[in-house]
Design a protein around this motif. Structure first.
Motif, PDB file in Angstrom:
ATOM      1  N   PRO A 114     -26.625  89.709  27.610  1.00 39.23           N
ATOM      2  CA  PRO A 114     -26.772  88.395  27.033  1.00 39.23           C
ATOM      3  C   PRO A 114     -27.644  87.401  27.926  1.00 39.23           C
ATOM      4  CG  PRO A 114     -24.512  88.547  27.453  1.00 39.23           C
ATOM      5  CD  PRO A 114     -24.997  89.779  27.694  1.00 39.23           C
ATOM      6  N   VAL A 115     -27.614  88.021  28.965  1.00 42.31           N
ATOM      7  CA  VAL A 115     -28.145  87.172  30.253  1.00 42.31           C
ATOM      8  C   VAL A 115     -29.604  87.393  30.180  1.00 42.31           C
ATOM      9  CG1 VAL A 115     -28.425  86.666  32.612  1.00 42.31           C
ATOM     10  CG2 VAL A 115     -26.141  87.491  31.805  1.00 42.31           C
TER      11      VAL A 115
ATOM     12  N   LEU B  29     -38.518  89.014  42.733  1.00 43.40           N
ATOM     13  CA  LEU B  29     -37.651  88.179  42.165  1.00 43.40           C
ATOM     14  C   LEU B  29     -37.503  88.727  40.876  1.00 43.40           C
ATOM     15  CD1 LEU B  29     -36.239  85.738  42.655  1.00 43.40           C
ATOM     16  CD2 LEU B  29     -37.950  84.231  41.743  1.00 43.40           C
TER      17      LEU B  29
ATOM     18  N   LEU C  49     -35.177  91.577  40.625  1.00 44.09           N
ATOM     19  CA  LEU C  49     -33.844  90.910  41.223  1.00 44.09           C
ATOM     20  C   LEU C  49     -33.260  90.269  39.944  1.00 44.09           C
ATOM     21  CD1 LEU C  49     -31.601  90.341  43.203  1.00 44.09           C
ATOM     22  CD2 LEU C  49     -32.812  88.232  43.483  1.00 44.09           C
TER      23      LEU C  49
ATOM     24  N   GLY D 224     -31.959  92.854  37.606  1.00 39.41           N
ATOM     25  CA  GLY D 224     -30.628  93.469  38.209  1.00 39.41           C
ATOM     26  C   GLY D 224     -29.505  92.616  37.778  1.00 39.41           C
ATOM     27  N   PHE D 225     -29.952  91.372  38.043  1.00 36.89           N
ATOM     28  CA  PHE D 225     -28.678  90.281  37.419  1.00 36.89           C
ATOM     29  C   PHE D 225     -28.216  90.547  35.899  1.00 36.89           C
ATOM     30  CE2 PHE D 225     -30.103  86.644  40.855  1.00 36.89           C
ATOM     31  CZ  PHE D 225     -29.326  87.648  41.661  1.00 36.89           C
TER      32      PHE D 225
ATOM     33  N   LEU E 274     -24.716  91.418  34.270  1.00 36.81           N
ATOM     34  CA  LEU E 274     -24.246  90.460  33.667  1.00 36.81           C
ATOM     35  C   LEU E 274     -24.096  89.255  34.734  1.00 36.81           C
ATOM     36  CD1 LEU E 274     -21.703  92.227  31.280  1.00 36.81           C
ATOM     37  CD2 LEU E 274     -23.516  90.649  30.939  1.00 36.81           C
ATOM     38  N   LEU E 275     -24.901  89.016  35.603  1.00 40.65           N
ATOM     39  CA  LEU E 275     -24.774  87.838  36.630  1.00 40.65           C
ATOM     40  C   LEU E 275     -26.031  86.803  36.466  1.00 40.65           C
ATOM     41  CD1 LEU E 275     -24.858  90.370  39.615  1.00 40.65           C
ATOM     42  CD2 LEU E 275     -22.698  89.081  38.689  1.00 40.65           C
ATOM     43  N   VAL E 276     -25.563  85.671  37.103  1.00 42.03           N
ATOM     44  CA  VAL E 276     -26.355  84.401  36.529  1.00 42.03           C
ATOM     45  C   VAL E 276     -26.307  83.593  38.057  1.00 42.03           C
ATOM     46  CG1 VAL E 276     -26.948  82.467  35.616  1.00 42.03           C
ATOM     47  CG2 VAL E 276     -25.982  84.082  34.221  1.00 42.03           C
ATOM     48  N   PRO E 277     -27.393  83.356  38.695  1.00 43.24           N
ATOM     49  CA  PRO E 277     -27.672  82.788  39.716  1.00 43.24           C
ATOM     50  C   PRO E 277     -27.236  81.242  39.695  1.00 43.24           C
ATOM     51  CG  PRO E 277     -29.969  83.186  39.385  1.00 43.24           C
ATOM     52  CD  PRO E 277     -29.012  83.983  38.398  1.00 43.24           C
ATOM     53  N   LEU E 278     -26.741  80.743  40.790  1.00 44.14           N
ATOM     54  CA  LEU E 278     -26.474  79.248  40.723  1.00 44.14           C
ATOM     55  C   LEU E 278     -27.744  78.457  40.656  1.00 44.14           C
ATOM     56  CD1 LEU E 278     -24.677  76.758  40.885  1.00 44.14           C
ATOM     57  CD2 LEU E 278     -24.575  76.938  43.480  1.00 44.14           C
ATOM     58  N   TRP E 279     -28.830  78.824  41.507  1.00 44.17           N
ATOM     59  CA  TRP E 279     -30.070  77.978  41.759  1.00 44.17           C
ATOM     60  C   TRP E 279     -30.883  77.923  40.686  1.00 44.17           C
ATOM     61  CZ3 TRP E 279     -29.307  82.868  44.261  1.00 44.17           C
ATOM     62  CH2 TRP E 279     -30.027  84.013  43.873  1.00 44.17           C
TER      63      TRP E 279
ATOM     64  N   GLU F  69     -29.260  77.288  37.532  1.00 45.78           N
ATOM     65  CA  GLU F  69     -28.566  76.568  36.482  1.00 45.78           C
ATOM     66  C   GLU F  69     -28.001  75.320  37.046  1.00 45.78           C
ATOM     67  OE1 GLU F  69     -27.907  78.175  33.755  1.00 45.78           O
ATOM     68  OE2 GLU F  69     -29.137  79.771  34.632  1.00 45.78           O
TER      69      GLU F  69
END
Lengths: 374, 374, 374, 374
Positions: C9-10, C27, C30, C33-34, C38-43, C45
């Motif tokens: 879903p990301v 980028l 990257l 890969g996120f 199932l990863l989301v960067p802080l920057w 959001e």
């Protein structure tokens, strides 16, 4: 008046005075009526009963450790320990409290003494207690079966209604001080007592370095997930000198680095707390260790409620109200309610003072006050 | 409808069903009225909205530490750290929460990564946070000017609205995990944020072994008399592994000696607490470390609210609802609300699990429930 | 990707921006890969997730009582009440919350409607609820067997997990509003529900003037000695208009006499409280009645958390952020978190406003803030 | 011993006894040492100091209202009211408390009497107080400028440190009872006192039906939003008989209908509470009104702490420990700590008893106990 009626304990005398009704025969007759009916008017009593600020019945006084020790040693020879007397404990009797074993109106402070091989029999009581060790070692206090080592500098709280006995496993006698809320419980008539076993089990007469309570509760900022309820009294049975000393040392070091950590310049202090609520270790007793740098004098402070201090180390000059004493290791002294108090460290090293007092009573009842005298 | 009126977001469909009104034209007309007036009836929604017990939107899921680390390393090469993005933090996105950076509905969990010499700029926010270090060292987090070392096994709480920056003083990059209540604050719309200095002062970019907060607060059963108020969040900024490990070791040793110290046989656990009140370290976040003996399986437990776990050491087999995974050091997994959870230590040594969750929210609101499944 | 792996879903897109890393192919790789992990960067959001102050997803909005009533009347004709749907309740759907039945992110507000002779079946749920009656009478709500009259101006709290049914003993339909913490419970996944009897006993289908709870608990400054524990929710099931009105009238009279009794000049307000602890009537819901004198405008205030208001009497001009509406009896409107809010009484008489909100959640978690805009 | 050393108040005598050390010359010598050093051993005192359960120094005793009234009337003629004496208050002196004006070790109870036109001058003190009116009317107590009517059945708390005066605006004298924690404050040495104005302002010498405090706080389940902090003492200055009577009547009616509302069959009771926290009206004093149906006898109960009762209406037979008395309107009696207490309503109507006691002290300190004797 018949033989069945005891004489009234009320005694009233009509006297002339700026705030008193005129001492007429009619007034005398009224006072006889009051006496007969067990009544006392406010106007004859208010000056004593309702002062502008607390006027303690207790005196500021110092007891010398050497003399206490001498008498304890004598008592060790001739007074046995056992059921009935329960403990070889010798209490400070404030000189103006009528010869009662009260250090202050609310606090009991005693030297307790146990000979090699002796055991003080198990009991429990609703009064809250603690032990503090100014010197010596060799005794373990056994609380609900958990043997707790007692060594110099250790503070050992004993919340009400826990079974406890003491045994001396060493070849030397040992002395320590006990603090309790016996006078407060006695005055408020709220005390219960039960006797336990004559002798604790052999398996409890052990000498572990650390009690089970310490192993479960003595970790900074941590508590067992199996025990997450708030308890009115601490479950931690020993507060070790190594920790207390380190905390005081760090406060002074932080002060040197420019941080606000001490109570006032050169005056570090830690309070012993119940880790389940962060508050005083016992519901009626506050206990603290203070360290004053060599040469420093503390602020003059007064507080509702009374305290007893024992010099743990160093030398000092103590002023309580009009009294000033030089004090040394082991000496005990009393600061009555609202008496101005200051102390100066007069030795080459810091002065370490153990203190206990009744402040939690007043804080719980929202009647605590303190002030710094300028 | 004019151009000024946006279309209603409400969509209702009259359908046949055991609990639904008969789908007549009249009902359709009623539903059009509801849509127009921005209304939704309970009877079409109740099954989802008011279930018999919590049915989490979140999935049980595991994230593998090795893959997180690889991606963090890549990010370290190509994503700078600085004002705006604020942190090189990469959050777990629960697979059934729509791609949002939410580990659970209430909790944020991220890997943060800092290259040698880097500094994450100072800010503060109302969200409560902590760091936990599964491996590595070299970073200090600077909280209100107090530099706090971060090392393997350390738990480092960061209560809301304190200024903080991080700097890496070593020659190695460092990764750790961050936990925050960002989703909860976002959903309840209660968050504030402020940027601080671009660079903290040189005098704060230091590497002390112990922070000032530890020196003031990190002594078991003691608190500074200069700081006696209850605080809603902990003033202690580091909970060191040496203490946590010792506490867990002692619980298992006490269990071996026949004492009730563990949660269940072979399952020790400590909770990180606020020493000023004995309660959770942060108002919205509970944090604990669990140790399960080799071979032992924990009781199957379910609880209102969600948790995130990270394997600190050892190997285990985790079951959450219908899912079972083998887990190893660094792996992170999620236990949704009311999902039955058990874990078995499958390696030769104990399994150590770090856990954080949102239970304090429910306890504060008197809506917490937990049960052991038999 | 196999058929067993659902698509992630990301969704991340590398875009140019002042706070974003440069959108290079590296980028993008990257970010893939996120997504895969199932990863989301802080920057990407942080701007939305961590605003400087709360930016509510909810809109300020007003619902007109006349239209609600019309639709409720229609529903009364064609939608039966019974097990499954449970209640003929029609909820406000905030226009910017995606068509969900949420007045605000945390609060449910609905009009409920019961025809003569109807009975809404018994159930209980962990969600906290209340009823408020802007007009009409004839319904009794039966809580744990205690029949509670509902009349204009009455506030009727319904703490979680109490059995309750409603029955209309009159020959007229009756409408009222329900407030609950359904969205909060849904989002935090902490809700439980149980169905009760299909029909309450005949002996409970009564119409007493006063419920047993009122007779036991509805006496100012008094509580039964048989019930002295603090309870998290109020045991008092009805707060009658006669009392509320008198309290507001007295506040304004005291203000006229020069006393500080009102919130600000001409603005009286009472809070409904739990008599066992003096705090909010429900752990998650605050409820108040406000009275603004004719012509007076309240201070512009903003507060963390959201509220729903219903005009009980009079006419006013309400401003919430950029929106201003004229409101009259029965109209409902929403004040989102941190939105500036003021109201002016524009009619010839005072304006009476019923208000409920989620402030107890934030106060319990120490994250409440409020301010007056100057 | 020099002339400067006062004789020691300690007196010890070595006597033979089952729990005492053998009375040898050596023991006598030890005791002389104790006396000299102001020490008292536990073993001679423990039987009195630490009993198995509370053994009150106070006696159970009854004071007859008619005799109190007669003496108050005489005092009204010959003892002026004014600064210094402060109040024409005549206190109960428990027969076994040494003639001190203590009804019990902790409680003061007095009849106060004010002639037509008289004013008792303004002062304030840290002691908590209340007034209770068994008969008469015409006096207003003015608390911080708020004039509070005093009428039969009213309970009027007076939390510590509030300014207060009393004035009699009628043409009749009036008597009432005062209750305070004077003995407790005296013993614990925590009291402060300040004198106020000689005469309150004319604008305060009024006779409103309801005080401002009642108009602000006297609404069931409501509090002003302008005053939402918890206060340690009640802000409500009058608890009116009409409310108290109705609450008791309802409890008995609910009992008749089969509900659990009373303390035991036929025994209704309400406690006066602080509406800001739902707890006792004053930090040190509990106050209640009890109603026992004609013919009913209460359970025999004992409790830590002492109480004073006044018969408000009806006739009864009271048993406290070994004493039994017939009591009628106005009679006051004392129940010492841990004394078993029961009362039977012996008249044709219910027996109404006002009670106050010191239980909040023990509850705050976690030392409260109560039991029903079977």
């Amino acid at each position: 008046m018949t033989v069945d009626t005891p004489p009234s304990p009320v005694r009233l005398k009509a006297v002339a005075g700026p705030r008193q009704p005129e001492p007429t025969p009619e007034l005398e007759q009224l006072y006889r009526g009051f006496e007969r009916e067990l009544l006392v008017p406010l106007w004859t009593e208010i000056g004593d009963l309702m002062p502008m600020s607390p006027k303690s019945k207790a005196a500021a006084h110092v007891w010398r450790w050497e003399r206490l020790k001498e008498l304890a040693v004598q008592a060790g020879r001739i007074v046995p320990v056992g059921r009935g007397g329960e403990r070889r404990a010798i209490a400070l009797a404030n000189p103006t409290l009528g010869g009662k074993p009260y250090a202050t109106p609310t606090l009991w402070a005693a030297i307790q003494y146990l000979m090699p091989g002796e055991e003080a029999p198990e009991h429990r009581h609703s009064q809250h207690a603690f032990r503090f060790v100014v010197e010596g070692e060799g005794v373990w206090t056994v609380v609900n079966g958990d043997a707790v080592r007692m060594s110099r500098g250790d503070f050992l709280p004993q919340a009400g209604w826990n079974w406890h006995a003491h045994h001396n496993l060493s070849t030397q006698p040992m002395a320590w001080i006990d603090g309790l809320d016996i006078p407060f419980s006695y005055y408020t008539e709220s005390q219960f007592f039960e006797v336990g076993r004559e002798r604790i089990d052999a398996g409890e007469r052990t000498n572990p370095e650390h009690s089970r309570s310490e192993r479960l509760w003595g970790h900074p900022g941590l508590r067992p997930v199996s025990q997450v309820e708030a308890l009115p009294s601490t479950p931690l049975l020993a507060y070790r000198w190594v920790d207390t000393d380190r905390a005081l040392t760090e406060q002074l070091a932080l002060e040197d680095e420019g941080d606000a950590a001490t109570l006032s310049p050169g005056h570090a202090a830690v309070r012993f707390i119940n880790p389940t609520n962060g508050r005083d270790v016992l519901p009626t007793i506050r206990a603290e260790m203070h360290r004053i740098r060599a040469g420093v004098q503390t602020l003059t402070r007064r507080e509702v409620g009374s305290s007893v201090y024992q010099v743990f180390d160093g030398a000092g000059s103590v002023t309580v109200g009009e009294s000033t004493w030089a004090v040394n290791r082991g000496d005990l002294f009393v600061v009555p309610s609202w008496a101005p108090f200051t102390v100066q460290a007069t030795g080459a090293e810091s002065l370490d003072l153990f203190r206990f007092g009744d402040a939690p009573i007043f804080e719980a009842l929202h009647s605590h006050r303190a002030q710094i005298d300028r």
